[in-house]
Design a protein around this motif. Structure first.
Motif, PDB file in Angstrom:
ATOM      1  N   ARG A 161      16.516  88.983 -41.305  1.00 44.82           N
ATOM      2  CA  ARG A 161      16.819  88.466 -39.975  1.00 44.82           C
ATOM      3  C   ARG A 161      16.231  89.413 -38.943  1.00 44.82           C
ATOM      4  N   ILE A 162      15.563  88.825 -37.961  1.00 42.87           N
ATOM      5  CA  ILE A 162      14.894  89.576 -36.909  1.00 42.87           C
ATOM      6  C   ILE A 162      15.600  89.317 -35.587  1.00 42.87           C
ATOM      7  N   ARG A 163      15.891  90.381 -34.860  1.00 42.25           N
ATOM      8  CA  ARG A 163      16.328  90.239 -33.475  1.00 42.25           C
ATOM      9  C   ARG A 163      15.054  90.211 -32.633  1.00 42.25           C
ATOM     10  N   VAL A 164      14.782  89.078 -32.013  1.00 47.27           N
ATOM     11  CA  VAL A 164      13.496  88.837 -31.363  1.00 47.27           C
ATOM     12  C   VAL A 164      13.383  89.676 -30.085  1.00 47.27           C
ATOM     13  N   SER A 203       7.475  89.215 -31.982  1.00 48.18           N
ATOM     14  CA  SER A 203       7.745  90.605 -32.372  1.00 48.18           C
ATOM     15  C   SER A 203       9.246  90.835 -32.269  1.00 48.18           C
ATOM     16  N   GLY A 204       9.742  91.792 -33.039  1.00 40.24           N
ATOM     17  CA  GLY A 204      11.182  92.041 -33.003  1.00 40.24           C
ATOM     18  C   GLY A 204      11.570  93.200 -33.878  1.00 40.24           C
ATOM     19  N   ARG A 245      10.649  97.922 -36.509  1.00 41.34           N
ATOM     20  CA  ARG A 245       9.991  96.995 -35.593  1.00 41.34           C
ATOM     21  C   ARG A 245       8.849  96.289 -36.314  1.00 41.34           C
ATOM     22  N   VAL A 246       8.724  94.984 -36.061  1.00 39.75           N
ATOM     23  CA  VAL A 246       7.750  94.185 -36.796  1.00 39.75           C
ATOM     24  C   VAL A 246       7.108  93.143 -35.890  1.00 39.75           C
ATOM     25  N   HIS A 298       4.932  92.335 -40.591  1.00 43.21           N
ATOM     26  CA  HIS A 298       3.880  93.338 -40.419  1.00 43.21           C
ATOM     27  C   HIS A 298       4.465  94.453 -39.553  1.00 43.21           C
ATOM     28  N   ALA A 299       4.445  95.661 -40.060  1.00 44.47           N
ATOM     29  CA  ALA A 299       5.075  96.781 -39.363  1.00 44.47           C
ATOM     30  C   ALA A 299       4.370  97.064 -38.042  1.00 44.47           C
ATOM     31  N   LEU A 300       5.166  97.322 -37.006  1.00 45.90           N
ATOM     32  CA  LEU A 300       4.636  97.714 -35.698  1.00 45.90           C
ATOM     33  C   LEU A 300       4.689  99.232 -35.583  1.00 45.90           C
TER      34      LEU A 300
END
Length: 338
Positions: free
Chosen positions: A28-31, A60-61, A78-79, A130-132
């Motif tokens: 789950r991503i927090r946008v 991204s999130g 972060r991704v 994809h890693a930021l």
């Protein structure tokens, strides 16, 4: 959680929907940011996208929760997101072209079936992550997916950095194609657009930008001859024909715009000049990695490509502005945290 959804009257509503829960292999991503794409604008009035659908695939999130079996990612990372999971079994996937999976409409983010990123939270398969890097902003992370689509067109166009190139259309994809060309070494790039605001934006980024009036002479003046490659990124019904007329003999025309009606072009010119006509849609995960590399290296003017970062609550306003406005905005991103 809050989400921007397609309303019954085909406008945008901000409503509360249940928080999604990740299953096996999901996160789950927090946008942080979700860009508004031209395909989102088209989708708003496409009956295939039902009311209640959450759009958005330029995301991204921050990882918020891990599902079972996810061991190579951590909460808090972060991704940026790739836009969809190919089915793996259709003829296109089996032929090695999974980025244009025949079933992508059922698996890609925000295309009416799978929830997109215009919400506070989104659940995706871990393979989309994809890693930021720390020095890549949330805005840049959201730009990576459309930039990867631009890179895909440049790859398919087999652009030699030494040749002259024309980009038709200075909207988001046209602007990113120009930036992708320059990031890959092309310096002789001319952008064509009838909108003076968009031409000014491209000039600010360092590109030659010309109007449609006497466009052939303008292009030849800047390039010292006809372009070897022409990218059609406007989606205007007349643009494919213009691309064919501008291209040099034995050149290539890359079609990335998506007209909503049939187009006309001179087959005589295509045959006589022996042009290659190439379609380019979507991108591969490796091209998204390349996009992030160019961004991190400072080769992409993200701050000039992103016109506005608006609260999620203003999604409807910016959908309307991008559809009917004067073209002053290149990329609008929504911030669900605001």
């Amino acid at each position: 959680m809050r989400a921007a959804v397609i309303a019954e009257d085909r406008s945008i509503d901000i409503i509360e929907i249940p928080d999604p829960t990740p299953g096996a292999g999901e996160v789950r991503i927090r946008v942080s940011r979700s860009g508004i794409c031209g395909s989102d604008l088209h989708a708003l009035h496409n009956p295939r996208y039902p009311s209640g659908a959450v759009m958005g695939h330029e995301v991204s999130g921050v990882i918020d929760e891990l599902g079972s079996d996810v061991t190579n990612w951590q909460v808090g990372q972060r991704v940026a997101l790739y836009h969809g999971t190919p089915c793996g079994h259709c003829s296109t996937c089996r032929a090695g072209h999974s980025h244009i999976c025949r079933n992508h409409l059922d698996t890609a983010l925000g295309l009416g079936t799978v929830q997109g990123g215009m919400a506070e939270l989104i659940v995706v398969n871990h393979t989309l992550l994809h890693a930021l890097p720390d020095d890549v902003s949330d805005e840049a992370g959201s730009v990576a997916e459309p930039l990867a689509i631009a890179i895909h067109g440049v790859v398919k166009g087999q652009v030699d950095p030494d040749v002259g190139v024309v980009v038709l259309g200075a909207g988001p994809i046209g602007a990113m194609v120009a930036c992708a060309l320059r990031a890959r070494g092309s310096e002789r790039v001319v952008v064509v657009d009838p909108n003076p605001l968009r031409r000014a934006a491209m000039s600010t980024m360092g590109f030659a930008a010309v109007d449609l009036e006497d466009v052939g002479s303008s292009v030849r003046g800047h390039l010292g001859g006809r372009p070897s490659v022409v990218f059609e990124c406007s989606g205007h019904p007349t643009a494919a024909g213009l691309a064919v007329s501008l291209a040099d003999s034995a050149g290539r025309v890359v079609l990335q715009g998506v007209p909503l009606e049939p187009v006309a072009l001179s087959q005589f010119a295509v045959v006589q000049k022996e042009l290659d006509i190439i379609g380019a849609a979507s991108c591969t995960p490796s091209e998204l990695d390349e996009a992030l590399q160019h961004i991190q290296a400072g080769r992409i003017p993200v701050e000039q490509l992103v016109s506005v970062v608006a609260p999620l609550s203003e999604a409807g306003r910016y959908f309307a502005d991008l559809t009917h406005g004067d073209g002053r905005h290149l990329k609008v991103q929504l911030d669900p945290t605001a």
